[in-house]
Each structure stands twice: as C-alpha cells, then as structure tokens.
Design a protein around this motif. Sequence first.
Motif, short mmCIF file in Angstrom:
data_model
loop_
_atom_site.label_atom_id
_atom_site.label_comp_id
_atom_site.label_asym_id
_atom_site.label_seq_id
_atom_site.Cartn_x
_atom_site.Cartn_y
_atom_site.Cartn_z
N ASP A 163 0.72 -1.28 0.59
CA ASP A 163 0.14 0.07 -0.05
C ASP A 163 0.83 1.48 0.09
O ASP A 163 0.96 1.97 -0.62
CB ASP A 163 -0.79 0.72 0.80
N LEU A 164 2.07 1.41 0.59
CA LEU A 164 3.07 2.53 0.78
C LEU A 164 3.43 2.80 -0.16
O LEU A 164 3.78 3.78 -0.83
CB LEU A 164 3.82 2.28 1.89
N LEU A 165 4.01 1.25 -0.70
CA LEU A 165 4.89 1.51 -2.23
C LEU A 165 4.06 2.33 -3.59
O LEU A 165 3.73 3.06 -4.21
CB LEU A 165 5.09 0.32 -2.57
N ALA A 166 2.73 1.38 -3.20
CA ALA A 166 1.33 1.82 -4.55
C ALA A 166 1.31 3.08 -4.32
O ALA A 166 1.62 4.25 -5.12
CB ALA A 166 0.31 1.26 -4.33
N PHE A 167 0.74 3.90 -3.42
CA PHE A 167 1.02 5.06 -3.16
C PHE A 167 1.98 6.08 -3.68
O PHE A 167 1.07 6.99 -3.91
CB PHE A 167 1.04 5.83 -1.19
N LEU A 168 2.98 5.90 -3.12
CA LEU A 168 4.13 6.42 -3.83
C LEU A 168 4.13 6.79 -5.61
O LEU A 168 4.72 7.54 -5.93
CB LEU A 168 5.43 5.85 -3.13
N ALA A 169 3.55 4.91 -5.87
CA ALA A 169 3.84 4.91 -7.47
C ALA A 169 2.66 6.06 -7.69
O ALA A 169 3.25 6.13 -9.47
CB ALA A 169 3.98 3.81 -7.82
N ARG A 170 1.40 6.07 -7.57
CA ARG A 170 0.56 6.67 -8.13
C ARG A 170 1.29 8.38 -8.19
O ARG A 170 0.46 8.83 -8.73
CB ARG A 170 -0.30 6.47 -6.81
N HIS A 171 2.17 8.39 -7.77
CA HIS A 171 2.84 10.45 -7.66
C HIS A 171 3.62 10.21 -8.03
O HIS A 171 4.67 10.65 -6.44
CB HIS A 171 2.75 10.87 -6.27
N PRO A 172 5.13 9.76 -8.76
CA PRO A 172 6.17 9.35 -9.07
C PRO A 172 6.78 10.53 -9.42
O PRO A 172 6.45 11.89 -9.97
CB PRO A 172 6.16 8.44 -10.51
N THR A 173 7.74 11.30 -8.58
CA THR A 173 8.74 11.84 -8.17
C THR A 173 8.28 12.76 -7.29
O THR A 173 9.32 14.11 -7.17
CB THR A 173 9.11 12.96 -9.91
N GLU A 174 7.33 12.92 -7.22
CA GLU A 174 6.02 13.78 -5.89
C GLU A 174 7.25 13.82 -4.93
O GLU A 174 6.55 12.24 -4.10
CB GLU A 174 4.65 13.69 -6.04
N ALA A 175 7.64 14.25 -4.25
CA ALA A 175 7.74 14.42 -2.54
C ALA A 175 6.16 14.24 -1.77
O ALA A 175 5.84 15.22 -1.74
CB ALA A 175 8.01 15.39 -2.35
N ILE A 176 6.36 12.75 -0.79
CA ILE A 176 4.95 12.83 -0.26
C ILE A 176 6.02 12.97 1.19
O ILE A 176 6.28 12.61 1.58
CB ILE A 176 4.36 11.61 -0.86
N SER A 177 4.71 13.70 2.00
CA SER A 177 4.95 13.82 2.81
C SER A 177 4.94 12.90 4.01
O SER A 177 3.72 11.72 3.79
CB SER A 177 4.07 15.53 4.14
N ARG A 178 5.11 12.67 5.42
CA ARG A 178 4.94 11.34 6.37
C ARG A 178 3.26 11.65 6.41
O ARG A 178 2.81 10.66 6.65
CB ARG A 178 6.02 11.50 7.49
N VAL A 179 3.08 12.58 6.60
CA VAL A 179 1.57 12.66 7.62
C VAL A 179 0.34 12.16 6.60
O VAL A 179 -0.41 11.50 6.33
CB VAL A 179 1.34 14.66 7.79
N ARG A 180 1.20 12.83 4.52
CA ARG A 180 0.16 13.13 3.62
C ARG A 180 0.09 10.78 3.69
O ARG A 180 -0.44 10.22 3.24
CB ARG A 180 0.22 13.21 2.63
N LEU A 181 0.76 10.63 3.76
CA LEU A 181 1.49 8.61 3.75
C LEU A 181 0.83 8.35 4.84
O LEU A 181 0.31 7.23 5.00
CB LEU A 181 3.03 8.51 3.46
#
Length: 229
Positions: A163-181
């Motif tokens: 789930d974590l990897l997929a969340f990041l993969a939906r937003h490639p190259t975008e910095a995602i905050s820890r709170v948003r994750l």
Amino acid sequence: MPSKILVADDELSVLKIVKYYAEKNGYQVDTASDGEAALRIFREASPDLVVLDVMMPGLNGFEVCEAIRDVDMRVPVIFLTAKGDLVDKGMGFKLGADDYVTKPFEPEELIMRIRTCLRRRDAFPAKRKDSNVIDLGDLSVDLSSKTVVVRGAEVPLTAKEFDLLAFLARHPTEAISRVRLLQGVWGEDYIGDSGVVAVVVRKVREKIEENPAKPHHLLTEWGYGYRLV
C-alpha cells in the motif's frame, strides 16, 4: 488534442467558473452536477483528469472516486470541496486522490494543480496496455494484482508495504509528506506512532533496493517525507 477534464459539483457557480478557466487554458471540459452523472460521463468520455466535489447528491465524491479506481488507477483525481478537515483529506488520499483543493479557491491555483497532475501523468505513462501497471525503470507496480517486480523478479511485500509503495507510485517523483502517507496508507482513524511510516519505508527498501543504505528508487526528503523515482 486538448486534454479532457470532467468536473463534478452540485454548485452551478463552481461548475461555471471551473469550466470557464479550464477552457480558457485549452482544456476540453465536461460537467456533472451529481455523482451518478459523473460516473456515466466518466465511462462515456474517458477524461484525462477528474475534479470531484465531496458533498454531492446521490453518490458522493468518495464513492465516485472509489468506482473510478475500480477501473482506472492512473487517471488523476482532484477533490474540490468546502470540507477541508484532515479526516476528509485522509479518506480522499486513501481512495487514491492525487490532490485536494478546498473552497473557496483561486481558479488559477486549481488550473495549476490540474496542469501539474497531467504533466506528471504524461511524464510517467504506463509502459503496458494495462493502465493499472506503473513501470518506473526496473521497478514495476501492478495495482490490480498487487504485485511488484524489481529487475525482472517478483518481490514479496506485506499488504501495508505494498500500500505504501503503491501510494508513492501513483505520484512518481513527487515528494510526499509523512503526514500524507500516514493518512493515505493507514487511514484517518489511525492513532498509533507516526514513526511507523519510516519503519515500513525501511522494510520496503530492503526488498526493492540493491543497496538499501543508498536507495535508487525510494528516496528520503529530509525533514519532510519520501519520493519514489
């Protein structure tokens, strides 16, 4: 050919202003005033991006987003709503939203968010016909079968790691905050230690990186969060 946008909101004034500014910036726009109409137009028109209000008659924005994600995990979805509290944001990100804009809003800011989401999607298209497969170099994430392939070999991940990897993969190259994750992967009801994000990131790195100490894909944005490249 101009990108096609679907805007769904039960406020006529919002539909008019978003349609005006989007068309002014070269986009083709369809509008819907309720969730059922939004889903019907989505199936018929296959838009490149969807803007959804949360509070709509019939199906609400969350339900529409969930139905969209059942058939397409890559079309960008932006929530546009007056309900800006963290609970709603957490639910939106958990369902696969790409961005969140609260009312009242500046139309040009929304256009900027639309442009960013479309640019990110165009820069990282799926290499396979299956729109639910995201390929990033030697890393491939299949959102339908929930499998990950790294350098040609399938990598076993736990449900939360995926789930974590997929969340990041939906937003490639975008910095995602820890709170948003935390909101997007663990949900708005999670009340445990926020350090769990770093723990799962470490475990994912151990499985997808050749050298977890010097990651090539899952990068740390110090003091902020993480980025998948």
